[in-house]
Write a protein that holds these residues in place. Structure first.
Motif, PDB file in Angstrom:
ATOM      1  N   LEU A  15       0.836  -1.198   0.000  1.00  0.00           N
ATOM      2  CA  LEU A  15       0.000   0.000   0.000  1.00  0.00           C
ATOM      3  C   LEU A  15       0.872   1.250   0.000  1.00  0.00           C
ATOM      4  O   LEU A  15       0.607   2.205  -0.731  1.00  0.00           O
ATOM      5  N   GLY A  16       1.937   1.237   0.772  1.00  0.00           N
ATOM      6  CA  GLY A  16       2.866   2.366   0.807  1.00  0.00           C
ATOM      7  C   GLY A  16       3.498   2.614  -0.543  1.00  0.00           C
ATOM      8  O   GLY A  16       3.690   3.762  -0.954  1.00  0.00           O
ATOM      9  N   PHE A  17       3.833   1.544  -1.270  1.00  0.00           N
ATOM     10  CA  PHE A  17       4.408   1.688  -2.606  1.00  0.00           C
ATOM     11  C   PHE A  17       3.418   2.356  -3.556  1.00  0.00           C
ATOM     12  O   PHE A  17       3.771   3.288  -4.272  1.00  0.00           O
ATOM     13  N   VAL A  18       2.184   1.886  -3.554  1.00  0.00           N
ATOM     14  CA  VAL A  18       1.158   2.460  -4.427  1.00  0.00           C
ATOM     15  C   VAL A  18       0.898   3.915  -4.059  1.00  0.00           C
ATOM     16  O   VAL A  18       0.791   4.780  -4.939  1.00  0.00           O
ATOM     17  N   LEU A  19       0.814   4.190  -2.773  1.00  0.00           N
ATOM     18  CA  LEU A  19       0.604   5.567  -2.335  1.00  0.00           C
ATOM     19  C   LEU A  19       1.779   6.455  -2.723  1.00  0.00           C
ATOM     20  O   LEU A  19       1.585   7.599  -3.149  1.00  0.00           O
ATOM     21  N   GLY A  20       2.988   5.951  -2.593  1.00  0.00           N
ATOM     22  CA  GLY A  20       4.173   6.718  -2.974  1.00  0.00           C
ATOM     23  C   GLY A  20       4.200   7.030  -4.452  1.00  0.00           C
ATOM     24  O   GLY A  20       4.498   8.155  -4.866  1.00  0.00           O
ATOM     25  N   TRP A  21       3.884   6.048  -5.256  1.00  0.00           N
ATOM     26  CA  TRP A  21       3.871   6.250  -6.707  1.00  0.00           C
ATOM     27  C   TRP A  21       2.799   7.257  -7.103  1.00  0.00           C
ATOM     28  O   TRP A  21       3.058   8.183  -7.874  1.00  0.00           O
ATOM     29  N   SER A  22       1.602   7.083  -6.568  1.00  0.00           N
ATOM     30  CA  SER A  22       0.521   8.008  -6.918  1.00  0.00           C
ATOM     31  C   SER A  22       0.789   9.405  -6.361  1.00  0.00           C
ATOM     32  O   SER A  22       0.460  10.406  -6.998  1.00  0.00           O
ATOM     33  N   ALA A  74       1.522  14.304   3.039  1.00  0.00           N
ATOM     34  CA  ALA A  74       0.059  14.195   3.089  1.00  0.00           C
ATOM     35  C   ALA A  74      -0.404  12.797   2.685  1.00  0.00           C
ATOM     36  O   ALA A  74      -1.281  12.214   3.336  1.00  0.00           O
ATOM     37  N   VAL A  75       0.189  12.247   1.640  1.00  0.00           N
ATOM     38  CA  VAL A  75      -0.191  10.908   1.176  1.00  0.00           C
ATOM     39  C   VAL A  75       0.207   9.851   2.204  1.00  0.00           C
ATOM     40  O   VAL A  75      -0.580   8.952   2.520  1.00  0.00           O
ATOM     41  N   ASP A  76       1.423   9.953   2.739  1.00  0.00           N
ATOM     42  CA  ASP A  76       1.867   8.992   3.763  1.00  0.00           C
ATOM     43  C   ASP A  76       0.972   9.044   4.993  1.00  0.00           C
ATOM     44  O   ASP A  76       0.578   8.015   5.545  1.00  0.00           O
ATOM     45  N   ARG A  77       0.662  10.243   5.438  1.00  0.00           N
ATOM     46  CA  ARG A  77      -0.157  10.403   6.637  1.00  0.00           C
ATOM     47  C   ARG A  77      -1.569   9.856   6.406  1.00  0.00           C
ATOM     48  O   ARG A  77      -2.131   9.167   7.266  1.00  0.00           O
ATOM     49  N   ALA A  78      -2.143  10.166   5.249  1.00  0.00           N
ATOM     50  CA  ALA A  78      -3.494   9.675   4.942  1.00  0.00           C
ATOM     51  C   ALA A  78      -3.517   8.145   4.884  1.00  0.00           C
ATOM     52  O   ALA A  78      -4.451   7.513   5.391  1.00  0.00           O
ATOM     53  N   GLY A  79      -2.494   7.549   4.293  1.00  0.00           N
ATOM     54  CA  GLY A  79      -2.427   6.087   4.233  1.00  0.00           C
ATOM     55  C   GLY A  79      -2.295   5.459   5.610  1.00  0.00           C
ATOM     56  O   GLY A  79      -2.951   4.461   5.918  1.00  0.00           O
ATOM     57  N   ALA A  80      -1.438   6.035   6.437  1.00  0.00           N
ATOM     58  CA  ALA A  80      -1.255   5.504   7.790  1.00  0.00           C
ATOM     59  C   ALA A  80      -2.534   5.642   8.615  1.00  0.00           C
ATOM     60  O   ALA A  80      -2.912   4.739   9.357  1.00  0.00           O
ATOM     61  N   LYS A  81      -3.208   6.771   8.493  1.00  0.00           N
ATOM     62  CA  LYS A  81      -4.462   6.974   9.224  1.00  0.00           C
ATOM     63  C   LYS A  81      -5.531   5.991   8.739  1.00  0.00           C
ATOM     64  O   LYS A  81      -6.312   5.479   9.535  1.00  0.00           O
ATOM     65  N   ALA A  82      -5.567   5.715   7.439  1.00  0.00           N
ATOM     66  CA  ALA A  82      -6.544   4.757   6.905  1.00  0.00           C
ATOM     67  C   ALA A  82      -6.279   3.355   7.453  1.00  0.00           C
ATOM     68  O   ALA A  82      -7.213   2.638   7.830  1.00  0.00           O
ATOM     69  N   ILE A  83      -5.002   2.968   7.518  1.00  0.00           N
ATOM     70  CA  ILE A  83      -4.646   1.662   8.091  1.00  0.00           C
ATOM     71  C   ILE A  83      -5.028   1.618   9.563  1.00  0.00           C
ATOM     72  O   ILE A  83      -5.589   0.629  10.048  1.00  0.00           O
TER      73      ILE A  83
END
Length: 99
Positions: A15-22, A74-83
């Protein structure tokens, strides 16, 4: 409990990889739009562009760096909060994410 955090961290990696790429794609788009608004040019100067001055090259680099840092965070934080919302556990150890 440590074992659960290790498994969750491994599960978060794709998920982190996909979020990083996007996030990188989004940051690139935001930078191009910002540069177009500032200088009315489609392409920002490259450091090796002989026809551009120091000020213009460094301004472009500073703007690009700021945009990428903000979007990445912002993307990293949003992903971590979603997890955390879906599993109840923060996806990385106590130290944080990146070194």
């Amino acid at each position: 409990m440590a074992k659960k955090k290790k498994k969750l961290s491994l599960a978060y990696q794709p998920l982190g990889f996909v979020l990083g790429w996007s996030g990188g794609w989004l940051a690139g788009l935001a930078f191009r739009k910002t540069w177009m608004a500032i200088r009315h040019e489609e392409d920002a100067p490259d450091a090796l562009d002989k026809d551009r001055g120091w000020g213009e090259v460094l301004l472009a680099a500073a703007i690009q760096g700021a945009i990428f840092a903000v979007v990445r965070s912002a993307v990293d934080r949003a992903g971590a909060k979603a997890i955390e919302r879906s599993t109840g556990t923060w996806p990385v150890g106590e130290k944080g994410g990146r070194d």
